[in-house]
Each structure stands twice: as structure tokens, then as C-alpha cells.
Design a protein around this motif. Structure first.
Motif, mmCIF file in Angstrom:
data_model
loop_
_atom_site.group_PDB
_atom_site.id
_atom_site.type_symbol
_atom_site.label_atom_id
_atom_site.label_comp_id
_atom_site.label_asym_id
_atom_site.label_seq_id
_atom_site.Cartn_x
_atom_site.Cartn_y
_atom_site.Cartn_z
ATOM 1 N N LEU A 118 -3.349 1.331 10.462
ATOM 2 C CA LEU A 118 -3.035 0.843 9.236
ATOM 3 C C LEU A 118 -3.676 1.277 7.757
ATOM 4 N N ILE A 158 -0.396 -2.831 -0.970
ATOM 5 C CA ILE A 158 -1.333 -3.523 -0.172
ATOM 6 C C ILE A 158 -2.648 -3.142 -0.925
ATOM 7 N N CYS A 210 0.395 -5.815 5.541
ATOM 8 C CA CYS A 210 -0.093 -5.323 6.981
ATOM 9 C C CYS A 210 0.657 -5.295 8.291
ATOM 10 N N ARG A 269 -5.795 -0.889 13.729
ATOM 11 C CA ARG A 269 -6.454 -1.659 11.952
ATOM 12 C C ARG A 269 -6.200 0.430 11.934
ATOM 13 N N SER A 302 2.239 0.846 1.353
ATOM 14 C CA SER A 302 0.492 1.319 1.260
ATOM 15 C C SER A 302 0.615 0.651 -0.273
#
Length: 414
Positions: free
Chosen positions: A112, A52, A33, A109, A49
């Protein structure tokens, strides 16, 4: 409408293709991240991405909880930076200081989530992630600040301008039809024959909102029955033995089931826009339709009575009276109608039109409301006025019949 909807879905549709390549550095999901937020290349960002999202998908609840705790504790705002940039903007209010304040005030976040969403198919995965978050937050309330960020993003990503209204009928894809069976939340669909009875006859309609990034996943859908007059019992609407009528012979459209499909989109309102759009479309398709009503459950009634040490009366007239009193006067501690379905329709600008005892014979209907159901009326001439009054002062629009029933019950209920 169907052709346009399918075209839009095709234009915007993106598929998630396979799993990502293994991470040769064996980084933790937290490190991935941080690397994603620090990446500047599109290709590397997409690869991170996918890593994750794949890593998250393979986690058990303990791993997911740890991930959300990381987002809570390490991906929030820096209060000192927010204060400093706000002070700088107040001292010198220009483009640069305002941009610095905006950057400091947005938790990492949120960025993110935006970067994760660049992967084809990621939107559905992020919606599922929020579903996990909401479930885990019940026992871990500190996670709720992460949910505020996701809800903020989803309210933008799923606003009305991005939604596509599509008719759902017996010729729709099997994948969509299976989801209609699974997601039906009001009157369970017991079989494919049951589904056919709701979708195939010419006096039945079903419409759903879809998002171009999730073309095979309905967000919300409404089932509609075309009828002569306003029905007073759900078994009349769903009966296997009923005789279908020609659509142009109907004068009433009955919204008898509205189901939200994605738990990860809780709190993102679609129903208001859905009903109003369907009313507009049906009015154009079938100008003979003069009345638009629901046939709705009353899920909070018996619970509300129980909280006041009361029980549902045996007499049908008394049941209608106590129900009218409940719908017009039963309030939550924090204000607004106690009944969640009432809050929804009244907030949309509908009025309480009629109350029917013995309208739902199912075990769930008996448990929730002693079998009582209600019609909410969507009068196109009054919707805006009703909505404004309800929003401004909590005033509930109701027919004279319902108002009289509530008055008759008031003396014995409080």
C-alpha cells in the motif's frame, strides 16, 4: 558539487499538483486502500493514491488513529498463509514456492505504501504520515508494528545512494534557509542576521543531504567552522564580534551543529555518511585542513548525575573529570554509552578528544551539562579501526588527557 546536486534534483524532482477529484462513490479511506491494492492500471492507481493521501491530510488525530489501527489490524500478514507457504517451500524449494512465501510474508500495508508513493510529492507526505504514527504510537504501542514496515521501506528509499549532498549558503533559496532556521536543533538561530553569520563568511560552511523526491526539504545538515586550532567554547564560534579568517589559513574544521530535520525519518541514519562525505569534500577543497573535530553538547550528563543522586561540581577541573568519567564509563541499561551524542560520534569512529568546562553559557547548555562541551576527533587514519572496536566490544577511543581525567574521577563517582 552544487551544479551536480541541482541537476540531479531537477532530473528526479516530482511535484504534487493539486487535489484529487472528489470520490463520487463516497468510499471510506479503508475501502479506497483495498481498492488501490486491487487496482492494476497506473492511471486508476494514481487517482486512488491521491484520494487516499488527500483524505488522510484532512483528518484530525482521531481519524488518523483509526486509520493506523486499520493498517495494524486489517493490513498485516496472515500467519497461516505464511506457515503454509513456508512448509511448501521447505518441501519443494523452487522459484514458485519461494515467491509464494515472499508474497505471504509481506504485509499488504507495505505494498500500500509503495503504491501511494507513485503520486508526485507522495514521498514527503508519507514521511509526514510516519511522523504522525510515531507521535500517536506513544500512547498506542500496538501501532509500532506498522512503524516497523514504514521504517523498513524508508531505509531502502532513503539509502545513501539516493541522497544528494548540497552546500547550503547565503545564496540558497529562501525556502531552504527558512527551514535551516526552523530545524536547527543544537544552537538556536535567533534571526536572519544570526543565520547570515553562520553561512555568509568565507570561513563558514553548511552542508545538507537532500532526497530527489524532496528537493526543498533537507534531511539532515551540518554547520562547519574553519578555524586556527580546536575551539573550546561555542560562544567563540558564534560570536558576533569574531574576525573571519581566510579559508586557506585554517587548519581545523569544526562540526559544531548537526540537525536531523524530518521526524518521520527517525531511526534512519544519515549522520555517519554526512560527516564522512563532508570530511572528504573539505579535505579535497582545502588540503591545509589537518584536524576534523566536533564541538558537541553533552545532553545526558546532568540527568545521569541526578539518577545517581549526584550534582555537577562547582570546580571546573572536577567538572571535566566527572564528564570524562561519564563519557567513557556511563552506560545505558541495554548497553552502550548513556549519552546519545556520544553514541552517535563514537559509532561513527570518532574519539573523545578534549573536554571544556564553561563552554556553553546558554540556558540549555547549563541545564544539560553545566556548560561542559566535548570535542570528538575524526582522525581519518583511525576512523575505521575505532568504529570496528566500538561495534565489536564497546571500546571507546579517547585521548590520553581524557583517559587521565576519567581515571581521576573514577574513585569518587562509584
Amino acid at each position: 558539487m552544487s551544479v551536480l546536486a541541482d541537476l540531479l534534483s531537477t532530473v528526479f524532482e516530482r511535484r504534487y499538483r493539486g487535489a484529487a477529484e472528489p470520490d463520487r462513490q463516497n468510499r471510506s479511506i479503508e475501502a479506497l486502500c483495498r481498492d488501490l491494492l486491487g487496482s492494476s492500471g497506473e492511471v486508476s492507481g494514481m487517482a486512488l493514491s491521491r484520494l487516499i493521501l488527500d483524505r488522510y491530510a484532512g483528518m484530525d488525530d482521531a481519524g488518523k488513529l483509526a486509520f493506523f489501527q486499520f493498517l495494524t489490524q486489517d493490513m498485516g500478514v496472515d500467519p497461516e498463509a505464511v506457515r503454509d507457504t513456508l512448509d511448501a517451500f521447505e518441501t519443494t524449494p523452487d522459484r514458485n514456492t519461494y515467491r509464494a512465501f515472499m508474497t505471504a510474508a509481506e504485509p499488504p500495508r507495505q505494498e500500500l505504501a509503495r503504491r501511494l508513493n507513485q503520486v508526485p510529492g507522495a514521498t514527503a507526505q508519507l514521511v509526514a504520515m510516519r511522523s504522525d504514527l510515531l507521535r500517536l504510537a506513544r500512547d498506542n504501542p500496538g501501532l509500532s508494528i506498522v512503524d516497523l514496515d514504514l521504517k523498513h521501506l524508508f531505509a531502502s528509499w532513503f539509502n545513501r545512494g539516493f541522497l544528494v549532498l548540497r552546500p547550503i549558503n547565503w545564496t540558497s533559496s529562501a525556502d531552504v534557509l527558512e527551514k535551516i532556521i526552523a530545524y536547527e536543533a543544537v544552537h538556536a538561530i535567533d534571526s536572519w542576521d544570526d543565520l547570515r553569520r553562520r553561512l555568509q563568511p568565507t570561513d563558514r560552511r553548511c552542508f545538507g543531504f537532500f532526497h530527489p523526491a524532496m528537493p526543498d526539504e533537507p534531511l539532515i545538515f551540518v554547520e562547519v567552522a574553519l578555524s586556527h586550532g580546536v575551539p573550546g567554547a561555542i560562544h567563540d564560534v558564534l560570536s558576533e564580534d569574531r574576525e573571519a579568517i581566510a579559508p586557506d589559513a585554517a587548519d581545523t574544521a569544526v562540526f559544531y551543529s548537526i540537525s536531523n530535520c524530518q521526524s518521520g525519518l527517525a531511526g534512519i541514519s544519515f549522520g555517519n555518511s554526512l560527516i564522512k562525505q563532508v570530511v572528504a569534500d573539505l579535505s579535497q577543497e582545502l588540503p591545509n585542513l589537518k584536524t576534523f573535530v566536533t564541538l558537541s553538547p553533552i545532553p545526558g550528563l546532568t540527568r545521569w548525575l541526578s539518577e545517581r543522586d549526584k550534582t555537577m561540581p562547582e570546580d571546573d577541573d572536577a567538572r571535566r573529570q566527572i564528564t570524562a568519567h561519564y563519557l567513557l564509563n556511563g552506560k545505558r541499561d541495554k548497553g552502550g554509552p548513556y549519552d546519545p551524542v556520544a553514541r552517535f560520534h563514537l559509532g561513527n569512529g570518532a574519539s573523545v578528544h578534549a573536554i571544556h568546562a564553561g563552554a556553553d553559557l546558554s540556558p540549555n547548555g547549563q541545564k544539560q551539562s553545566g556548560g561542559v562541551m566535548v570535542n570528538y576527533l575524526y582522525d581519518l587514519r583511525q576512523i575505521s579501526q575505532n568504529h570496528e572496536r566500538f561495534a565489536a566490544s564497546g571500546e571507546i577511543a579517547a585521548s590520553s588527557e581524557v583517559t587521565a581525567l576519567a581515571s581521576a574521577a573514577a574513585k569518587t563517582t562509584e
